[in-house]
Write a protein that holds these residues in place. Structure first.
Motif, mmCIF file in Angstrom:
data_model
loop_
_atom_site.group_PDB
_atom_site.id
_atom_site.type_symbol
_atom_site.label_atom_id
_atom_site.label_comp_id
_atom_site.label_asym_id
_atom_site.label_seq_id
_atom_site.Cartn_x
_atom_site.Cartn_y
_atom_site.Cartn_z
ATOM 1 N N HIS A 186 -67.741 -12.052 -43.612
ATOM 2 C CA HIS A 186 -66.285 -11.965 -43.755
ATOM 3 C C HIS A 186 -65.813 -12.976 -44.794
ATOM 4 O O HIS A 186 -65.473 -14.106 -44.469
ATOM 5 C CB HIS A 186 -65.584 -12.229 -42.422
ATOM 6 C CG HIS A 186 -65.827 -11.169 -41.413
ATOM 7 N ND1 HIS A 186 -64.890 -10.218 -41.111
ATOM 8 C CD2 HIS A 186 -66.911 -10.873 -40.653
ATOM 9 C CE1 HIS A 186 -65.372 -9.396 -40.197
ATOM 10 N NE2 HIS A 186 -66.601 -9.782 -39.906
ATOM 11 N N THR A 187 -65.791 -12.554 -46.047
ATOM 12 C CA THR A 187 -65.348 -13.417 -47.125
ATOM 13 C C THR A 187 -63.897 -13.098 -47.453
ATOM 14 O O THR A 187 -63.544 -11.941 -47.648
ATOM 15 C CB THR A 187 -66.198 -13.204 -48.389
ATOM 16 O OG1 THR A 187 -67.567 -13.431 -48.054
ATOM 17 C CG2 THR A 187 -65.793 -14.144 -49.493
ATOM 18 N N VAL A 188 -63.067 -14.123 -47.477
ATOM 19 C CA VAL A 188 -61.661 -13.957 -47.842
ATOM 20 C C VAL A 188 -61.377 -14.885 -49.007
ATOM 21 O O VAL A 188 -61.740 -16.063 -48.974
ATOM 22 C CB VAL A 188 -60.727 -14.292 -46.659
ATOM 23 C CG1 VAL A 188 -59.270 -14.222 -47.090
ATOM 24 C CG2 VAL A 188 -60.981 -13.358 -45.490
ATOM 25 N N SER A 189 -60.733 -14.340 -50.043
ATOM 26 C CA SER A 189 -60.381 -15.143 -51.207
ATOM 27 C C SER A 189 -58.935 -14.892 -51.605
ATOM 28 O O SER A 189 -58.420 -13.783 -51.445
ATOM 29 C CB SER A 189 -61.280 -14.789 -52.401
ATOM 30 O OG SER A 189 -62.616 -15.113 -52.133
ATOM 31 N N LEU A 190 -58.317 -15.931 -52.132
ATOM 32 C CA LEU A 190 -57.007 -15.815 -52.760
ATOM 33 C C LEU A 190 -57.261 -15.793 -54.254
ATOM 34 O O LEU A 190 -57.941 -16.676 -54.783
ATOM 35 C CB LEU A 190 -56.135 -17.023 -52.420
ATOM 36 C CG LEU A 190 -55.877 -17.308 -50.947
ATOM 37 C CD1 LEU A 190 -55.202 -18.662 -50.786
ATOM 38 C CD2 LEU A 190 -55.017 -16.225 -50.351
ATOM 39 N N VAL A 191 -56.751 -14.778 -54.946
ATOM 40 C CA VAL A 191 -56.959 -14.664 -56.382
ATOM 41 C C VAL A 191 -55.595 -14.799 -57.062
ATOM 42 O O VAL A 191 -54.725 -13.942 -56.892
ATOM 43 C CB VAL A 191 -57.624 -13.328 -56.752
ATOM 44 C CG1 VAL A 191 -57.847 -13.245 -58.254
ATOM 45 C CG2 VAL A 191 -58.943 -13.167 -55.998
ATOM 46 N N PHE A 192 -55.423 -15.892 -57.805
ATOM 47 C CA PHE A 192 -54.166 -16.174 -58.494
ATOM 48 C C PHE A 192 -54.282 -15.739 -59.942
ATOM 49 O O PHE A 192 -55.198 -16.157 -60.654
ATOM 50 C CB PHE A 192 -53.842 -17.671 -58.431
ATOM 51 C CG PHE A 192 -53.601 -18.176 -57.044
ATOM 52 C CD1 PHE A 192 -52.331 -18.111 -56.482
ATOM 53 C CD2 PHE A 192 -54.629 -18.703 -56.293
ATOM 54 C CE1 PHE A 192 -52.096 -18.583 -55.196
ATOM 55 C CE2 PHE A 192 -54.409 -19.187 -55.008
ATOM 56 C CZ PHE A 192 -53.140 -19.112 -54.458
#
Length: 141
Positions: A56-62
């Motif tokens: 379960h990988t979660v990333s915020l991409v700005f």
């Protein structure tokens, strides 16, 4: 005439120096920030850390445009807009109508980590003592 020339030159140098400033070293969130751990604090003391669940990988991409998305490893992403300072990043989701409050991520470790407070509460333990709990999610580049 000579005094005016020196005054204008000094003013020009002052303007150029003030424009240079430290802007090149200011914090900027652009890029991918990945969830690396969850921290539990009890009365201000770190009591537990948990890594993300396996797979379960979660990333915020700005993005540069002031927008971005949350990538959870599925084909569906959640869009957001953001504003930032050197101390925090405020993220507002743009797809879900039920989200009304923006999320604020604190910038720590010289811009290397974003900390989001998931939950914070004052609870009473078995002995009747008041205990302050805080749960944080940590993201790194």
């Amino acid at each position: 005439m000579r005094k005016k020339f020196f005054a204008l030159t000094a003013l020009l140098l002052l303007v150029i120096m003030s424009m240079g400033g430290c802007a090149d070293f200011a914090f900027n969130p652009i890029g991918r920030w990945t969830f690396v751990e969850q921290r539990l604090y009890t009365d201000g003391t770190l009591t537990d850390t948990l890594p993300p669940e396996q797979g379960h990988t979660v990333s915020l991409v700005f993005k540069k445009s002031g927008s971005g998305y949350i990538d959870s490893g599925t084909k569906d992403t959640m869009s957001f807009t953001y504003e930032y300072t050197d101390k925090d990043v405020t993220v507002t989701r743009t797809q879900k109508q039920d989200i009304t409050k923006p999320s604020v991520y604190q910038v720590t470790d010289n811009g290397q980590k974003l900390i989001y407070v998931v939950d914070e509460a004052e609870l009473t333990d078995e002995q009747g003592n008041s205990v302050h709990y805080r749960v944080e999610n940590v993201f790194t580049r």
